[in-house]
Structures are given as structure tokens and as C-alpha cells.
Design a protein around this motif. Sequence first.
Motif, PDB file in Angstrom:
ATOM      1  N   LEU B 212      -2.072  44.811  -6.348  1.00 58.94           N
ATOM      2  CA  LEU B 212      -2.732  45.741  -5.509  1.00 58.94           C
ATOM      3  C   LEU B 212      -2.788  45.513  -4.252  1.00 58.94           C
ATOM      4  O   LEU B 212      -2.657  46.415  -3.343  1.00 58.94           O
ATOM      5  N   GLY B 213      -2.809  44.246  -3.748  1.00 63.28           N
ATOM      6  CA  GLY B 213      -2.773  44.137  -2.318  1.00 63.28           C
ATOM      7  C   GLY B 213      -1.569  44.528  -1.654  1.00 63.28           C
ATOM      8  O   GLY B 213      -1.306  45.166  -0.529  1.00 63.28           O
ATOM      9  N   LYS B 214      -0.654  44.377  -2.312  1.00 63.59           N
ATOM     10  CA  LYS B 214       0.881  44.613  -1.843  1.00 63.59           C
ATOM     11  C   LYS B 214       0.867  46.287  -1.946  1.00 63.59           C
ATOM     12  O   LYS B 214       1.434  46.781  -1.211  1.00 63.59           O
ATOM     13  N   ALA B 215       0.409  46.851  -2.823  1.00 65.46           N
ATOM     14  CA  ALA B 215       0.506  48.303  -2.802  1.00 65.46           C
ATOM     15  C   ALA B 215      -0.386  48.896  -1.865  1.00 65.46           C
ATOM     16  O   ALA B 215       0.229  49.842  -1.123  1.00 65.46           O
ATOM     17  N   ILE B 216      -1.510  48.446  -1.561  1.00 67.20           N
ATOM     18  CA  ILE B 216      -2.218  48.681  -0.390  1.00 67.20           C
ATOM     19  C   ILE B 216      -1.582  48.645   0.916  1.00 67.20           C
ATOM     20  O   ILE B 216      -1.400  49.549   1.852  1.00 67.20           O
ATOM     21  N   GLU B 217      -1.022  47.461   1.188  1.00 64.70           N
ATOM     22  CA  GLU B 217      -0.183  47.331   2.403  1.00 64.70           C
ATOM     23  C   GLU B 217       1.006  48.017   2.526  1.00 64.70           C
ATOM     24  O   GLU B 217       1.045  48.740   3.666  1.00 64.70           O
ATOM     25  N   GLU B 218       1.570  48.369   1.542  1.00 62.64           N
ATOM     26  CA  GLU B 218       2.632  49.168   1.545  1.00 62.64           C
ATOM     27  C   GLU B 218       2.183  50.791   1.748  1.00 62.64           C
ATOM     28  O   GLU B 218       2.755  51.645   2.714  1.00 62.64           O
ATOM     29  N   ALA B 219       1.164  51.019   1.237  1.00 67.30           N
ATOM     30  CA  ALA B 219       0.641  52.607   1.341  1.00 67.30           C
ATOM     31  C   ALA B 219       0.131  52.721   2.803  1.00 67.30           C
ATOM     32  O   ALA B 219       0.413  53.810   3.436  1.00 67.30           O
ATOM     33  N   LEU B 220      -0.568  51.708   3.233  1.00 74.05           N
ATOM     34  CA  LEU B 220      -0.918  51.731   4.697  1.00 74.05           C
ATOM     35  C   LEU B 220       0.231  51.841   5.839  1.00 74.05           C
ATOM     36  O   LEU B 220       0.304  52.801   6.657  1.00 74.05           O
ATOM     37  N   ARG B 221       1.086  51.268   5.338  1.00 72.76           N
ATOM     38  CA  ARG B 221       2.427  51.291   6.461  1.00 72.76           C
ATOM     39  C   ARG B 221       3.022  52.509   6.306  1.00 72.76           C
ATOM     40  O   ARG B 221       3.748  52.824   7.280  1.00 72.76           O
ATOM     41  N   ARG B 222       2.939  53.225   5.258  1.00 69.23           N
ATOM     42  CA  ARG B 222       3.541  54.467   5.249  1.00 69.23           C
ATOM     43  C   ARG B 222       2.761  55.626   5.845  1.00 69.23           C
ATOM     44  O   ARG B 222       3.319  56.662   6.060  1.00 69.23           O
ATOM     45  N   GLN B 223       1.733  55.475   6.116  1.00 69.40           N
ATOM     46  CA  GLN B 223       0.709  56.285   6.854  1.00 69.40           C
ATOM     47  C   GLN B 223       1.307  56.683   8.264  1.00 69.40           C
ATOM     48  O   GLN B 223       1.829  55.693   8.886  1.00 69.40           O
ATOM     49  N   ASP B 224       1.268  58.145   8.671  1.00 67.35           N
ATOM     50  CA  ASP B 224       1.502  58.266   9.969  1.00 67.35           C
ATOM     51  C   ASP B 224       0.548  57.888  11.103  1.00 67.35           C
ATOM     52  O   ASP B 224      -0.349  57.442  10.737  1.00 67.35           O
ATOM     53  N   ALA B 225       0.824  57.827  12.321  1.00 65.91           N
ATOM     54  CA  ALA B 225       0.160  57.343  13.501  1.00 65.91           C
ATOM     55  C   ALA B 225      -1.231  58.043  13.327  1.00 65.91           C
ATOM     56  O   ALA B 225      -2.328  57.482  13.450  1.00 65.91           O
ATOM     57  N   GLU B 226      -1.494  59.395  13.282  1.00 60.86           N
ATOM     58  CA  GLU B 226      -2.643  60.053  13.490  1.00 60.86           C
ATOM     59  C   GLU B 226      -3.451  59.600  12.109  1.00 60.86           C
ATOM     60  O   GLU B 226      -4.835  59.416  12.436  1.00 60.86           O
ATOM     61  N   GLU B 227      -2.850  59.459  11.043  1.00 61.66           N
ATOM     62  CA  GLU B 227      -3.534  59.048   9.868  1.00 61.66           C
ATOM     63  C   GLU B 227      -4.252  57.687   9.958  1.00 61.66           C
ATOM     64  O   GLU B 227      -5.513  57.386   9.597  1.00 61.66           O
ATOM     65  N   ARG B 228      -3.548  56.800  10.635  1.00 62.23           N
ATOM     66  CA  ARG B 228      -3.847  55.484  10.736  1.00 62.23           C
ATOM     67  C   ARG B 228      -4.997  55.337  11.785  1.00 62.23           C
ATOM     68  O   ARG B 228      -6.002  54.658  11.762  1.00 62.23           O
ATOM     69  N   PHE B 229      -4.806  56.213  12.813  1.00 61.79           N
ATOM     70  CA  PHE B 229      -5.710  56.397  13.745  1.00 61.79           C
ATOM     71  C   PHE B 229      -7.175  56.907  13.464  1.00 61.79           C
ATOM     72  O   PHE B 229      -8.174  56.302  13.329  1.00 61.79           O
ATOM     73  N   LEU B 230      -6.902  57.769  12.324  1.00 63.96           N
ATOM     74  CA  LEU B 230      -8.424  58.263  11.794  1.00 63.96           C
ATOM     75  C   LEU B 230      -9.021  57.130  10.802  1.00 63.96           C
ATOM     76  O   LEU B 230     -10.274  57.013  10.969  1.00 63.96           O
TER      77      LEU B 230
END
Lengths: 419, 317
Positions: B212-230
Motif C-alpha cells: 500500500l505504501g509503495k502504491a501510494i508513493e507511486e500514485a503521488l509521483r504520477r500526479q502532475d504539478a498542479e495536482e500535487r500543488f493542490l
Amino acid sequence: MNSTTQLEFHPDAENLNAFAEKALPERERGQILAHLAVCSRCRQVIFLAQEAATKGAAAEVRSGHSEKRIGSWFSGWRLALIPAAALATVVALAILVHVRHEETGTELARVATPVVPQNEGSVTKPSSKEQVNAGKAHAPVSPVAAKNSESDRSVHLADLIDRNARLTHAEANGKVQSATVATASQPILEEAVPSPAPPAGAGAIAPPSAERVVTMTSAASAGQVIDMDQLKPEPVATARLPQRVAGSYSSNATAAYAPRAKTDEMEEREKASRKAEARFDGAGGASTSRLKKNVSPHSSYDASAPLSVVQFETGSETKPSPLPSGLAAVSTVTEQNRTLALDQAGTLFLSEDSGSNWESVARQWAGRAVEVRLQRPGTGSTAVAGVPLAPAPPVAVFEIVNDQNLIWVSMDGRTWKAQ
Amino acid sequence: MAYLEGVGITPTQSVEDTAAPVIPAVEGGIDAALLEELWRECDAAAWGLVQGEFNEILIRVGAEQNYGLAAEEIASRRQQAALFRGLRLAGLALARACENGNERAWEHFLALYRQILIRAAIAITGSETLGSDLADQLYAELYGLTERDGKRRCPLDSYRGRGSLVGWLRTTLAQRFVDHHRRSHREQPLEEYDAPAMDPAPAEPAGELTALGKAIEEALRRQDAEERFLLAAYYLDGRTLLEIAQVVGVHEATVSRRLRRVTGGLRKQVLRNLESFGLSRRAAEEALGADPRDLDLNLKKLLQYSQSDAFQEKAAP
């Protein structure tokens, strides 16, 4: 990008500000956004700058408004003038209505003064010369025609004038020779001094007090001739006369003007405030005491002068009735401690403690009762063919007159029967 | 304006969209007509700047940025005009005049921005005293009281006119305040302020939780800049939708919708990642229902220190 003190690379203020102001091309904007996504410091900087800009804009707006307000201070007050004008109008209307009510009551009382003798028909207003003579207690007054009139107000006025006239007529003649005079004065004297006891020396000159009056009555009723020079009105007797007048007339004045002058709303509003300060007989009492002050002993023999005073004062200072119904009393009558009062709805109330406590009297009469009064006992029965008979028993007989001028009588105020 | 019309550009037309022939600029300088027009528009003479100084400022600004072109390229007149039209020339000229020590320019600067500076500093610090101190400190810096290597240094030289001067001042104040805060609170850095205490003897996480931790980390890494900023601004910084909307430049309802979409997409991505790790759909959904406290995952760290490649390239010296 410029380096910062933390040896990290952050967009400089120029770029962050340009990003916040949307002044960057898309590519640079994306780079800044990507940095902001991972850099809490720059996020904090940009949010703080944005917050400062928002607050600064709000402050500028406020200062602009305040300057504008200072520049045209009156324009800000113009809106307040509208409710102020409305309030002033309401207050003015309230004052106007109140003043008109007051004036209406006063005018009614004033108008009532000349009306009373006209209704009486046989009672003429004495001239000023007669008033002067009356002040000397020797003024001749026209003969009495003591009958009840159809007017509510004039009933008691006629009663009063009748008694005054009878007394003055007897005095003007110098001697009381007629049993009518004696009987006419009897109720007054009876009201003044209940249960008179004839002194041993009937026919002797009465002492200058209430007992003297009783003595006179007794003497007159005994058919003896009394020298009226010795029966000049004494202050006590004079005072008693208006007191009786005030007690009965004040209620009539109330009945005449209260329903017209006062709206129900105003009465309701004033009722609570006046309840504490006025007992039911307060109006009569107040008028009476005022009458005692204003009316000299001599002028009490003038039929019109004291009445005018009574009318005016009772008309302008009518106290509200603390009747259980909450309505104003239109007619009252008091006999010793027993008081009967009619309210505006025609309900009769009886008080046996001078108006402190009231109880409603069941309706035993037809129509709407418009007046309650004391019957003059013995009228026409205490003298037959000039021969005075035994005085009527000193028991009060109450009368109720309905709107069809029919009369019911009662001895105790509770049980009534048609006359 | 007349110059733009002369070079075939309407005021509302984007410079990049025009297909007008490139007119080479005067080498080493700017077209005199453009300078004259910009001088009139700036109205810099009102606060004591002479046209010669103004021309020098523009030439220097153009040379520093090479009119937004690569180093070897020579800007045409239209490119010059496009650059200057995109700048806040009035503020830029004022800043440069102040940097050059023009007293009348300083007076004008103070008259314009002194109160704004103080108000902004108070708003940033939340304290009148601290705000006044911060504003005074920045003003002293701007005036060039600080020297580095025997040379008077004025922060105004970093203003290049891309945004408003007042916005630059606010941002500079905010930078000073945040940097000061981070320096004075070094023992408790902002990004680790509310980090959970480390378990002295952490137990070996279960296999599902590790996945689960790895999956979340991977999913966050795939977010674009604006989504991560939000995500960072809303969930880590606790900013309101309105604040985020003001920075991003959209309506707060849009921010809300985007956030909902981002979190929904993140959940789906995590499920997909879990399935790619060999978990069944049911097991993946059960894993998502795990207690977050059982996860050895610092989302704040994950978001904070995932530098984007683009910025790293740009930021690298």
C-alpha cells in the motif's frame, strides 16, 4: 532562480510575484507550480503575499470609503433623514391625536354646562346679579321643577339644581312653609348626615353644623316654621351639597365624554398606569375635594356656578375605572360605603367598601342599563296637600335606568325589580 | 502605440502570433521611436527621471534579458517592443532609478509604497510591531544600506518588471519573514513540525501495508504539478479553497472540483498499483481501508521532497 540562505533553489520574488499575478508564460508557470507543489517555503511565501495583497486591497477600499465619507459627510446622513422624518411624523401625529382627545373632552364638558339648564327646562341660569345675591345666600331663584330629564348628564344636574333651587327658594322666602321644601331638602340632608336624629328642641335654631341641618330638616318635616335667616347656609352644608353633586355628576361627565374622547386603545394603554393611582371613587373624590376648594359657601347656592366647576374639572380629569371588566364607568352612585357602577358595556358592579372591591351584579333588567342613581325617596309622598308627613326612611333606593328609560329599583344594589 | 503600429502589431495582438516581417533592432540599442513612446507612457518625468536615464534603464533591462531571446540572438524592433510591452515599465523605471540613487525617485517610491509596505508587513507577520520592523528592515535593504564585498547592494536590482512592483515588494517581505521564521525556528522546521514521533522499535509492516505504501508513493509521483500543488496546499498546509483559488487564478469551486477529482484519481491509481503488485481487487480495496497510522509513509515528506525534473533543471546552477 536565485539561491537562498538555506542553500536550496527557490524561485525569486520576481518569479513568485509574476506567478501570483499570472504574468508568466505557461512553461515558466508550470515550473513554478511544480516547485510550489514540493516546496512548503515558497507556498508559504506566495500565500502570505497573497494574503497581504487581499488585506491591503481591503484596507485601501476602506480608506477610500472613509475619505469619500469625510468628503461628503452629509450624503451619508441623507439616508438617516428618511427614518428620522418618519419618526417625527409619527410623533407629531401621536401628539396631535392626544391633544385632540384632550380638547374634545374639555369641550364636551364645556358644552355640557349650558346644556344642562336647557334640558332642565324650568331651571334658569341666574344672572350675574343673582349670583351675587346668591353669594349672599338671599338670591331669588326661579321655582323648581325637579324632574328627571332624558339626558344622562342632565339627570343628575337636574337633581342637583332641584335641590339647590328648593333650598334657595325657601331661603329667599325667608321661611320654610312648604312641606315640599322640607322634603326637597331632605335627601340632601340625609345624604349629608345619615340617620338624622331630631333634637329635643324641634323648631329651635339649628346649631351651625351638620346636626343643625338635620335639625332643620326635622323641623321642616315636622311642619314647623323655620326662620330661614337663621338657616343661612353653613360651610358644612354647602360643602356637602357639592360633594353629592360631585359624586354623582362626575360619573355622568365620564359617561358623556369618555367613549367619545378616548379610544379603546388609549384606554387600554392608560388603564394599567392609572389603576394604581385611582380608586373607583377617586374621580368623585378628587372632584369633590377640588370642589370644596373652589366653591365658596356662598356660591354653592348658585345653581350654575358650582356646576360649571364640576363639569369642567370632572370632564378634564376623569379617572379611569378599576372595574373588573376593565371598562370605564359611565355611571356611579355612592351611598355610604356602598357604590354601584355601570361600565360601558352596561354591566353593573357593586362595591361595599367604597370601591376597593367589586362584584358583578346579575342582570335583572331589560335592555341596556345606561345609568345608575339614587332614588329620591319620599318625593311626592312625604307631603300631602301641604301637610308634611313622616320623613321617609333613611334607606337608599338605587335606580337603574335602561336605554328605553325604564327604571328598576333596588334597596341593596343586588336585587332589582321593575318600578 | 505608434511604434507598434509602425512595426505592424496591434496593441491587442499577441507578438508571437503576428507574422509581420522581422525588423532588426538597432544593434546595441533600442529604436528611438520606441524609446520616445515608452518614455511618454511611463510619465517618469513627473518624479524627476530624465529621458536619458530612462533610455539607459531600458537598454540595460533589454541587455540583461536579451529581450527574452537566447544569448546569441538579436532582437528585432518588434521583439523589443513586445518585451517592453510585457513589462511594468513604470515600476521598473522607478526601481532602477531608486537603485541608482535618484533622490526624487526615492521620494516618489516612499510616497507610493511606504504605507503599502507597512500594511503588507503587518498583514504578513500578524503583528504591528513585527510588521513595522520587517518593513523598516526591507526599506533599509532597498535603500542600499547593506553592502556586500564593499559594494552597495540593493534588492531592487532583482526586480525585472514581470509583475507589479508592489507585488514584488509583498513577495519580498513574505520571503524575508518566512526565511527569518525558518532560521529562528530551525529546531522545529516547518515541514517536520507535526511529524509523528518515530517508533523506537518499529515492527515489520505486513506485506499488504508495504504494498500500500509503495502504491501510494507511486500514485503521488504520477500526479502532475498542479495536482500535487493542490494536494499539498489543501491537505498539508491547510489552506482554504479561496486562498488556493486566488493563487491558482480560478474560482474556489473549481479548486474544490479539482481536489475531488485528484483524490478520486489518486484512489483509483493506488488500487491499480496494488493490483499491479499482485493483489486482487478485493484485497486491494481492503488494503485501502487500513489504518493510516499503520502505514510507514510520510505523505508530507513524499510531497515536499519530490522535486520536479523541470524545476531541478532550471534551478541547477
